[in-house]
Write an enzyme that holds these catalytic residues in place. Structure first.
Site, short mmCIF file in Angstrom:
data_model
loop_
_atom_site.label_atom_id
_atom_site.label_comp_id
_atom_site.label_asym_id
_atom_site.label_seq_id
_atom_site.Cartn_x
_atom_site.Cartn_y
_atom_site.Cartn_z
CB CYS A 6 17.80 3.36 23.85
SG CYS A 6 17.79 4.85 22.85
CB CYS A 12 13.17 8.66 21.05
SG CYS A 12 12.69 7.74 19.59
CB CYS A 15 11.81 1.58 21.62
SG CYS A 15 12.84 1.43 20.17
CB CYS A 89 18.36 4.18 16.35
SG CYS A 89 16.77 3.36 16.36
CD GLN A 213 5.72 -5.51 5.10
OE1 GLN A 213 5.96 -5.06 6.22
NE2 GLN A 213 4.49 -5.78 4.70
CE1 TYR A 242 -6.22 -0.72 0.89
CE2 TYR A 242 -7.00 -3.00 0.82
CZ TYR A 242 -7.26 -1.64 0.98
OH TYR A 242 -8.53 -1.22 1.23
CD GLU A 263 0.21 0.43 -3.56
OE1 GLU A 263 0.09 -0.49 -2.73
OE2 GLU A 263 0.24 1.65 -3.24
CG ASP A 311 -0.12 -6.18 3.63
OD1 ASP A 311 -0.36 -5.72 4.75
OD2 ASP A 311 1.04 -6.36 3.21
CB CYS A 338 0.44 -3.21 10.04
SG CYS A 338 -0.32 -1.97 8.98
N1 SAH Z 1 1.54 -5.84 0.44
C1 SAH Z 1 2.63 -4.90 0.38
C2 SAH Z 1 2.29 -3.49 0.86
C3 SAH Z 1 1.48 -3.33 2.11
S1 SAH Z 1 1.43 -1.69 2.78
C4 SAH Z 1 3.84 -5.45 1.06
O1 SAH Z 1 3.78 -6.42 1.80
O2 SAH Z 1 4.93 -4.91 0.85
C5 SAH Z 1 -0.07 -1.05 2.25
C6 SAH Z 1 -0.09 -0.54 0.83
O3 SAH Z 1 -1.41 -0.07 0.58
C7 SAH Z 1 0.85 0.63 0.54
O4 SAH Z 1 1.67 0.32 -0.57
C8 SAH Z 1 -0.11 1.79 0.16
O5 SAH Z 1 0.39 2.63 -0.86
C9 SAH Z 1 -1.33 1.04 -0.31
N2 SAH Z 1 -2.63 1.75 -0.21
C10 SAH Z 1 -3.03 2.63 0.72
N3 SAH Z 1 -4.30 3.01 0.50
C11 SAH Z 1 -4.72 2.33 -0.60
C12 SAH Z 1 -5.97 2.27 -1.31
N4 SAH Z 1 -7.01 2.99 -0.93
N5 SAH Z 1 -6.04 1.47 -2.38
C13 SAH Z 1 -4.97 0.71 -2.78
N6 SAH Z 1 -3.78 0.72 -2.13
C14 SAH Z 1 -3.66 1.52 -1.07
#
Ligand code: SAH
Length: 380
Positions: A6, A12, A15, A89, A213, A242, A263, A311, A338
């Site tokens: 790239c 940038c 990456c 990109c 995602q 989450y 969420e 998550d 992550c």
């Molecule tokens: N499990 C989902 C999203 C994961 S990303 C998937 O796989 O698509 C993490 C998520 O946590 C986001 O949607 C974000 O809005 C949420 N989040 C962040 N802080 C939070 C909190 N304190 N309580 C509940 N959700 C939260």
């Protein structure tokens, strides 16, 4: 796999690993995860991609003017607000990249002013394009600094003429002086205002502000592993924390008795409710709440939860969330992370509270960058 290069790789900074072959990148990530996490349990072989390019279904492009007054668009230079012009990109969906280039040309021909961060003057701040991997639907979001978007009709008509593949166009207003790309207000200029895509055989609605995602192929791999590790019997009560737009919980709902989903983002919860309806799922309920506060409430009520799927964002699970989780005492926890460092921090807390790490599975969701996703199965 042929190694691609790239021209703006250094400037940038998006990456970090592009100088390595993909095999070397995977080996580096494997080594790092082993170093960080093998004290908790065996780290499985990282799952990579067959074709690790152009995987991002969401792309952002910042608009700015360079020193000569020319309109440029691309990515912010690392740790700065200088725009590095990027036209092709290696991570971004190629349909989306072409659309962004067209928008750049239209901005010039419509003589629209791009936003200047220092003076606060100008209209166009960013463009975001999201694409449905399986559905082929395309969302374009034009982010402006003020609510008035002159000649928007003609602009959208010209864009659609060049790109009939676009299924919805949204005008998002971000009046604040902030590094957040999107503002809160969305005006639908064309189509439904959202796109739909499928994941693991289910349909999901994606709105401009909802989390979804970014690597659709690896997401199916990731979710498949979550289901495999959870090994549901059909009788479980599952908490999906989450939850974003409810994806993991909805996929799990087919194999369990009932799912509770929590969420914080209200738009994501709204999408999640619509998604459950669209897929005719009746054994899931959604709560818009901070995950920690919600867990505390469940623990105080003495609710029974068999499996927790969590998550969290890169910052990891909050202490309040974990403390309440230990009071709820689910037999199994599937932790999707992550952020490897916060994962290591949280695994140490799990260990102190009577949980054993059974499997650690890294998945390469963000090829060419130094980010790594992990799935950990914990049992009590
Ligand atoms: N499990 C989902 C999203 C994961 S990303 C998937 O796989 O698509 C993490 C998520 O946590 C986001 O949607 C974000 O809005 C949420 N989040 C962040 N802080 C939070 C909190 N304190 N309580 C509940 N959700 C939260």
């Amino acid at each position: 796999m042929e190694k691609k290069t790239c021209p703006v790789y250094k400037k940038c900074g998006g990456c970090q690993l592009l100088h390595l072959s993909y095999q070397e990148q995977l080996a580096k990530k494997q080594k790092e995860m082993s170093k960080l996490l093998s004290g908790f349990g065996k780290v499985e072989k990282i799952i990579g991609m067959e074709n690790p390019y152009y995987y991002r279904n969401k792309i952002h492009s910042a608009f700015s003017v360079d020193r000569k007054g020319k309109v440029v668009n691309g990515i912010y230079e690392e740790n700065s607000h200088k725009v590095v012009p990027v036209s092709a990109c290696l991570l971004e969906n190629q349909v989306g990249s072409t659309i962004v280039s067209t928008i750049g040309e239209l901005i010039k021909s419509f003589k629209m002013k791009v936003y200047n961060e220092d003076s606060g003057y100008g209209l166009i701040r960013h463009v975001m394009v999201r694409t449905g991997y399986h559905s082929g639907e395309v969302m374009v979001v034009i982010i402006t600094a003020s609510p008035i978007f002159p000649s928007k009709r003609n602009f959208v008509d010209a864009l659609l003429k060049k790109h009939p593949e676009i299924t919805t166009v949204i005008h998002n207003v971000n009046e604040r002086h902030t590094s957040m790309v999107l503002g809160k207000t969305n005006h639908v200029l064309y189509g439904k205002g959202y796109i739909t895509d499928t994941l693991c055989g289910m349909k999901f609605r994606i709105s401009p502000n909802s989390f979804y995602q970014v690597n659709p192929l690896q997401t199916e791999v990731l979710y498949g592993k979550v289901m495999e590790f959870a090994k549901f019997s059909g009788k479980e009560i599952v908490l999906d924390a989450y939850a974003g737009t409810g994806t993991i919980g909805m996929i799990a709902s087919q194999y369990v008795e009932r799912v509770i989903s929590v969420e914080l983002n209200s738009e994501a919860v709204r999408d999640a409710i619509a998604n459950a309806k669209e897929n005719q799922i009746r054994n899931i309920s959604f709560y818009k709440q901070d995950a920690g506060v919600f867990m505390t409430m469940l623990a105080e009520k003495g609710e029974k939860v068999d499996v927790v799927i969590t998550d969290p964002p890169r910052s990891g699970c909050s202490r309040e969330f974990l403390d309440s989780l230990f009071r709820l005492a689910p037999k199994k926890v599937v932790y999707v992370s992550c952020g490897p460092d916060t994962l290591a921090r949280d695994l140490a807390i799990f260990k102190k509270n009577g949980y054993k790490v059974k499997i650690i599975q890294p998945v390469d969701m963000f090829c060419h960058t130094n980010h790594v996703e992990n799935i950990v199965l914990l049992t009590r």
